[in-house]
Design an enzyme around this catalytic site. Structure first.
Site, PDB file in Angstrom:
ATOM      1  N   VAL A 126      12.496  -0.647   5.804  1.00 27.33           N
ATOM      2  CA  VAL A 126      11.921  -2.145   5.593  1.00 27.33           C
ATOM      3  C   VAL A 126      12.699  -2.572   6.537  1.00 27.33           C
ATOM      4  O   VAL A 126      14.088  -3.116   7.142  1.00 27.33           O
ATOM      5  CB  VAL A 126      13.125  -2.648   4.153  1.00 27.33           C
ATOM      6  CG1 VAL A 126      11.881  -3.677   3.711  1.00 27.33           C
ATOM      7  CG2 VAL A 126      11.925  -1.111   3.823  1.00 27.33           C
ATOM      8  N   CYS A 127      12.009  -3.811   6.953  1.00 23.37           N
ATOM      9  CA  CYS A 127      12.053  -4.944   7.762  1.00 23.37           C
ATOM     10  C   CYS A 127      13.498  -5.583   7.809  1.00 23.37           C
ATOM     11  O   CYS A 127      13.126  -6.393   6.604  1.00 23.37           O
ATOM     12  CB  CYS A 127      10.912  -5.492   8.620  1.00 23.37           C
ATOM     13  SG  CYS A 127      12.157  -7.588   9.784  1.00 23.37           S
ATOM     14  N   ILE A 128      14.869  -5.368   8.379  1.00 24.21           N
ATOM     15  CA  ILE A 128      15.776  -6.419   7.743  1.00 24.21           C
ATOM     16  C   ILE A 128      15.615  -7.819   7.244  1.00 24.21           C
ATOM     17  O   ILE A 128      15.310  -8.624   6.140  1.00 24.21           O
ATOM     18  CB  ILE A 128      17.024  -6.281   8.703  1.00 24.21           C
ATOM     19  CG1 ILE A 128      18.197  -6.947   7.482  1.00 24.21           C
ATOM     20  CG2 ILE A 128      17.047  -6.393   9.846  1.00 24.21           C
ATOM     21  CD1 ILE A 128      19.632  -6.799   8.213  1.00 24.21           C
TER      22      ILE A 128
END
Lengths: 140, 133
Positions: free
Chosen positions: A85-87
């Site tokens: 998941v992209c931070i």
């Protein structure tokens, strides 16, 4: 699926939309599951934009509906999938793991990332594009 | 670089109204560190991303348009804009901001190339990785 003549293809999958509003996550899940069932490799599934919302453990859909997050988590467990998941996208939308919850002072127990997902940077998306034979984007 | 791939970022959405344009740009900036062969495509409403003199104060969101002009500093030098998409929206090349990079002779040259739809299809077909936003 395209006939690959028995070749094993290393796929990367990108999910750009959240659950339920949009079909993208369901289709990406079906694609990923089918590819694995046919013996292909999934290098990584990367969740971006509203796609990060697939990673919250707090969704409680009606019992007669599919559970999108649970589908992904179970698939990850079964196949040791790397689901990232992209931070930056996650922080905008309130998806936190324990470290991020602590770092931003959100209190104990506010981490909501579901099993099988991990939070990391956009470099993981670029790396997936470099390493995979085919990168497939699911979104609007 | 042996493992260098051709990356194309396809921008199809207007700069505001949805977050796609901003978050696409964030991928481009991070991706620049990986030293791949990077191009950007602007088509459909994505051509609005490059329209000059954007002002966002009225809608209370960040104006990230200046970031496009810094792409040259990130070694992102190829911005392809689809001619038909411009024309369908009553836009011309003159409506677009200047995006430049320094060429080998240290001259500032435009990074923007207007291409027709057929050429855009060829550009897409020539890529290894197409990320569509």
């Amino acid at each position: 699926m395209e006939d690959l003549g028995g070749l094993v293809v290393k796929f990367a999958v990108v999910v750009n939309e959240g659950p339920y509003t949009h079909q993208a996550s369901d289709t990406a899940y079906q694609f990923t599951k089918s590819a694995l069932d046919k013996g292909h490799e999934i290098f990584r599934v990367f969740f971006y934009h509203d796609g990060v919302n697939n990673a919250t453990r707090l969704t409680v859909p009606p019992q007669d509906e599919r559970n999108v997050q649970k589908n992904w988590s179970e698939l990850a467990e079964k196949h040791s999938l790397d689901m990232v998941v992209c931070i930056a996208a996650a922080q905008r939308r309130g998806i936190l793991d324990a470290d991020e919850a602590k770092r931003h002072g959100k209190g104990d127990g506010s981490a909501n990332i579901a099993p099988g997902f991990r939070i990391s940077g956009l470099g993981q998306l670029i790396e997936a594009g470099i390493q995979a034979d085919r990168l497939v984007v699911f979104g609007d | 670089m042996s493992d260098s791939k051709r990356f194309l970022y396809v921008n199809r959405k207007a700069p505001h109204g949805t977050v796609y344009a901003l978050e696409s740009l964030e991928v481009v900036l991070i991706g620049a560190a990986f030293e791949q062969d990077v191009s950007l495509a602007f088509l459909d409403d994505g051509v609005f991303q490059l329209v000059k003199r954007q002002v966002t104060t009225g809608i209370g969101v960040k104006n990230f348009a200046p970031t496009y002009r810094a792409l040259g500093d990130y070694d992102v030098k190829k911005l392809f804009v689809e001619r038909e998409s411009l024309e369908e929206r009553g836009l011309t090349e003159d409506d677009l901001m200047e995006v430049t990079h320094e060429n080998d002779d240290e001259e500032d040259v435009s990074s923007i190339e207007i291409v027709d739809r057929a050429r855009m299809a060829e550009i897409m077909a020539a890529q290894d990785v197409v990320l569509s936003f």
